[in-house]
Design an enzyme around this catalytic site. Structure first.
Site, PDB file in Angstrom:
ATOM      1  N   SER A 133      47.520  38.761  52.487  1.00 55.83           N
ATOM      2  CA  SER A 133      48.145  38.238  51.265  1.00 55.83           C
ATOM      3  C   SER A 133      49.172  37.149  51.558  1.00 55.83           C
ATOM      4  CB  SER A 133      48.783  39.391  50.477  1.00 55.83           C
ATOM      5  OG  SER A 133      47.810  40.342  50.133  1.00 55.83           O
ATOM      6  N   ARG A 136      48.735  48.728  55.832  1.00 55.78           N
ATOM      7  CA  ARG A 136      47.892  49.922  55.867  1.00 55.78           C
ATOM      8  C   ARG A 136      46.637  49.663  56.683  1.00 55.78           C
ATOM      9  NH1 ARG A 136      45.812  51.802  50.513  1.00 55.78           N
ATOM     10  NH2 ARG A 136      45.558  49.564  50.166  1.00 55.78           N
ATOM     11  N   ASP A 185      43.971  39.946  47.370  1.00 59.69           N
ATOM     12  CA  ASP A 185      43.976  41.183  46.589  1.00 59.69           C
ATOM     13  C   ASP A 185      43.208  41.058  45.265  1.00 59.69           C
ATOM     14  OD1 ASP A 185      45.839  39.421  45.625  1.00 59.69           O
ATOM     15  OD2 ASP A 185      47.452  40.868  45.396  1.00 59.69           O
TER      16      ASP A 185
END
Length: 897
Positions: free
Chosen positions: A586, A525, A640
């Site tokens: 990540s 994203r 995250d």
């Protein structure tokens, strides 16, 4: 012509209940049942809904020799059964009945139980049993408050019994004491039930699995298998439990006053307990003859019957028996039977009198059947609704003189039940052998279930962690945290305690526009996050990374990412602007600064060349230059967990901990810089990325790793790694459950004699099934459906056991997570020298958010393990997007002059 007289019409009409009235009776019964099931209203309920502590029906594997003793109206019935365990194909049995002296019903309780014990002693002598040990089931057909299967206090006598010094006493103990007096020390009373429960069990043996039983005799009652979660009076919330409704008292609170006739009121006044058992007094065979007698008295007084006869005899209680009524109703020679019954009283009936007597008998019995059907319909609708079924096929075991002897009663019961509970397909199963066999099977069943329970508890015991064990995990986590923070010990610590270079949380003064990039898989994203005085506003777009790009060169990958960012900026009218960018990356990295993170290895299907060992922020900047997108301003690379903390701390300044419990698990928190030995500087605080999923990789958790955990670990791609994560996270819980289920199958405790090859398939039991199966209010039939979709042919008993396994595994995960978190909050409290720490945890992850009980179990255990910490949990909204932008915003705030 027979009913042309208005007085006769009025009498018959008063005893005839239209369908709307019966529907209202059903509604009242449902309300009364709910009152009985509720802990708050149980004490005031007329329909007591008493737990029987029977959780299953026989499955044919019960085996052994058993005794049964049944207290009947005027007899004691003894019985010996030998169960072969072969599906009940060749049961051996012997009976003996003993007549009870009439005066014993109103004598002392001690005399009654001594007599019962003497009957048992004589029966055993007669069959030559020697000193063979027997378990005994006791059928006691009176209202009891049952505390467990072998402990029940008599609430009140009925059916003309009134023995002294028994009410409020444990009748099982009274019988055992009397048996011991006879020196029958080899006989143990292990189960008590009433005749209704015995009937349900007996009929379940006769080829039909029954979940409801109805007894219509001198007394009336109903029992059924209820969802345990409905029964607030017992702690057990899983599976089913048999409920003894004791519905004879329905209406004692005035609920039935609208349908009570003057005849019912007179019968009640003449009874031994006026005002009590109003429902039973309209249905039970002990009272039907009396209702008919009072109708005849009334009609005779109005000169509509027996004109010219002396009717004083009708004022004698008991002159009309229910057996006579049934002969009058069902016999082809009904009017002749009526004539004979009336003439036996010295009356001289006309032919019209005999016809009217027959009509009265019919309407009294029809009303009894209709009322019984209304009560039964309430039970059936409750079962159907609680199981969330559109249609409930159900077998109802039935016993009692009224049902067996009267075809009219059976017909009305069947038809009215069908009208009042159309959602239920009911089959009535008449009991052939009363309740004796059923009592033996309850006794055998209790022994089988106790043995199974012992085996199940033994199997699950290693996963049920007590307070001391959780405190040990907490201490071990604290120990590993200290090792991870130490410069000399960090390399060998299983909890790496990685510095993130995030040294502050949002304070509300952050303003501006920031880009965020969230890369963690095949989709990624791009977001623009506007931080303004009125809050945070975001826009985002998801982009795909083709497989060829994922597995091509590093340049191609980062070029693709920049192209997507440029596309997003164009669509958002941001071209030409150089916005600070927070990058959620990540993948395993070594962080060397807030904006510098070296890729240690690719995962999740990525293998782009030329990236491992490189600073990913720099790779992104270089790609921006190649694409002439200007100099990329990457100000923060975060994971995250940190993003989650930052996202929540914007809404709650007390949020200084981040927690992820989803496919994986991790935590971060704000540590004092003076304690971080791996980074220079002693002032202020820094967010530490614990990477606690690897806790225990050095063997410190070996004692908590069960055989099932080892089986799961052996099939993973990183054997021996991320051991704490493998006990907690959603990626592994379903597999742990699957291996436990396989062990239960092997021990023949689950899916007995039913093939379940699909259970051998890895990952077939997904963690989402745990969340569904453990949902509050989910009926066992729904659990059964989930298992059937997996080609697991589960009984309701199997379904309850699967649910218990799921609960055990998810509860352990929550408890272990709480132990880890307790170590974190206690360390923070001690760091700051506080007697009490108030802190918020920002939390994200599907397991925490979607599982119905995980968050509650986690929070409760944390309170227990860290009582000096007031911890609030705040669910994150987009930690990897919004959180990354906020890390960038805080960094920019700190960089301002």
């Amino acid at each position: 012509a027979l009913t042309s007289c208005s007085q006769v019409k009025r009498a018959l009409l008063a005893l005839t209940l239209p369908l709307e009235t019966l529907q209202a009776v059903k509604t009242h019964m449902l309300q009364a049942m709910h009152m009985g099931l509720s802990r708050q209203t149980h004490a005031q309920a007329n329909v007591q809904m008493l737990p029987t502590y029977i959780y299953s029906t026989p499955d044919g594997t019960e085996k052994g020799d058993f005794l049964v003793v049944e207290l009947c109206q005027s007899q004691v019935r003894t019985m010996w059964l030998s169960l072969p365990g072969n599906g009940n194909q060749s049961i051996q049995e012997m009976y003996r009945t003993f007549d009870m002296p009439e005066d014993m019903k109103k004598g002392t309780g001690e005399a009654l139980f001594d007599f019962i014990a003497q009957c048992v002693q004589q029966f055993l002598s007669g069959i030559g049993s020697g000193q063979h040990r027997f378990s005994l089931g006791f059928i006691f057909p009176f209202r009891c408050r049952q505390m467990q299967l072998d402990k029940a206090e008599l609430i009140s006598w009925a059916k003309d019994f009134s023995c002294s010094d028994v009410e409020g006493k444990d009748v099982v103990q009274l019988l055992q004491l009397a048996i011991n007096k006879q020196e029958l020390y080899h006989v143990n009373v292990i189960a008590l039930m009433n005749d209704t429960v015995g009937t349900m069990m007996t009929c379940s043996l006769e080829g039909k699995h029954c979940e409801v039983a109805l007894v219509v005799d001198k007394g009336i009652n109903c029992c059924f298998m209820a969802e345990a979660q409905l029964v607030e009076m017992v702690e057990e919330t899983s599976g089913q439990t048999c409920i003894n409704t004791e519905w004879g008292c329905f209406g004692d609170d005035g609920t039935l006053s609208d349908i009570l006739t003057p005849y019912d009121e007179r019968v009640d006044r003449e009874s031994s307990r006026p005002g009590e058992k109003r429902f039973e007094k309209m249905v039970g065979t002990l009272y039907l003859g009396e209702i008919v007698r009072h109708v005849l008295i009334s009609l005779a007084a109005e000169k509509e019957l027996f004109v010219g006869s002396n009717v004083v005899v009708l004022r004698t209680k008991g002159v009309f028996q229910t057996q006579q009524i049934l002969r009058i109703i069902d016999s082809e020679q009904g009017t002749a039977e009526a004539k004979a019954a009336v003439e036996a009283l010295g009356l001289h009936p006309s032919e019209r009198d005999c016809c009217r007597v027959q009509q009265v008998c019919r309407v009294v019995v029809s009303r009894a059947a209709a009322l019984c059907a209304a009560g039964l319909a309430a039970v059936l609708s409750l079962m159907c609704h609680s199981r969330k079924l559109e249609q409930l096929p159900v077998n109802v075991a039935v016993d009692g003189e009224l049902y067996h002897s009267c075809s009219r009663f059976r017909e009305v019961l069947r038809n009215v039940t069908e009208l009042l509970a159309p959602e239920c397909a009911v089959t009535f199963v008449p009991s052939v052998d009363g309740s004796g066999r059923g009592a033996a099977f309850v006794t055998a069943l209790s022994l089988r279930l106790a043995e199974q329970r012992h085996e199940v508890n033994q199997l699950l015991a290693p996963l049920r962690l007590g307070r001391a064990e959780l405190e040990r995990v907490q201490a071990l986590m604290r120990q590993e945290m200290e090792l991870g923070l130490g410069r000399e010990t960090n390399a060998t610590a299983s909890v790496r305690m990685l510095p993130t270079y995030v040294c502050g949380t949002p304070d509300g003064t952050e303003r501006g526009e920031f880009l965020a990039l969230d890369l963690g898989g095949t989709n990624f994203r791009v977001l623009v996050v506007r931080v303004a005085e009125d809050g945070i506003h975001m826009a985002n777009k998801i982009y795909i990374i083709p497989t060829a790009v994922m597995q091509g060169t590093g340049e191609a990958l980062f070029d693709h990412i920049i192209e997507c960012i440029m596309d997003f900026q164009q669509k958002q009218d941001l071209m030409g602007q150089v916005l600070p960018l927070g990058f959620t990356f990540s993948f395993p990295c070594q962080q060397l600064g807030l904006d510098k993170a070296v890729l240690l290895s690719w995962t999740k299907g990525f293998s782009a060349s030329g990236c491992v060992g490189q600073d990913v922020a720099q790779l992104l900047r270089e790609a921006a230059q190649r694409k002439q997108a200007g100099k990329g301003r990457v100000v923060a690379v975060v994971n995250d967990t940190v993003g989650t903390m930052m996202s929540c701390s914007y809404d709650d300044p007390k949020c200084e901990i981040g927690l992820i419990v989803g496919t994986g698990t991790n935590a971060c928190y704000m540590e004092e810089m003076c304690n971080v030995g791996t980074v220079e500087g002693d002032q202020g605080r820094m967010c530490i990325n614990m990477e606690w999923g690897a806790f225990g990789d050095n063997g410190c958790l070996d004692d908590f790793f069960t055989h099932f955990d080892q089986l799961v670990d052996e099939k993973t791609i990183n054997v021996g790694k991320q051991r704490f994560e493998k006990l907690i996270s959603g990626m592994y819980l379903g597999e742990i459950v699957r291996h436990i289920l396989l062990a239960l199958v092997e021990k023949q405790l689950l899916f007995r004699d039913k093939p379940c090859p699909k259970l051998q398939t890895k990952d077939i039991f997904q963690t989402k099934f745990l969340s569904t199966i453990e949902m509050e209010g989910l009926a066992l039939q729904e659990v059964q459906t989930i298992l059937q979709d997996l080609e697991l042919h589960a009984s309701l008993e199997d379904s309850a056991l699967v649910r218990e396994v799921c609960q055990t595994v998810s509860r352990r995960a929550a408890h272990l997570c709480a132990a880890g978190l307790a170590a974190v909050v206690e360390k923070m409290r001690e760091n700051r020298g506080l007697a009490r720490l108030t802190v918020t945890v920002g939390v994200d992850g599907t397991l925490y958010k979607m599982h119905p009980h995980f968050s509650r179990n986690l929070q409760q255990t944390l309170r227990d393990l860290a009582p000096n910490c007031a911890v609030t949990f705040l669910q994150s909204e987009d930690g990897s997007g919004k959180g990354a932008a906020l890390v960038a915003a805080v960094a920019c705030r700190g960089a301002e002059p």
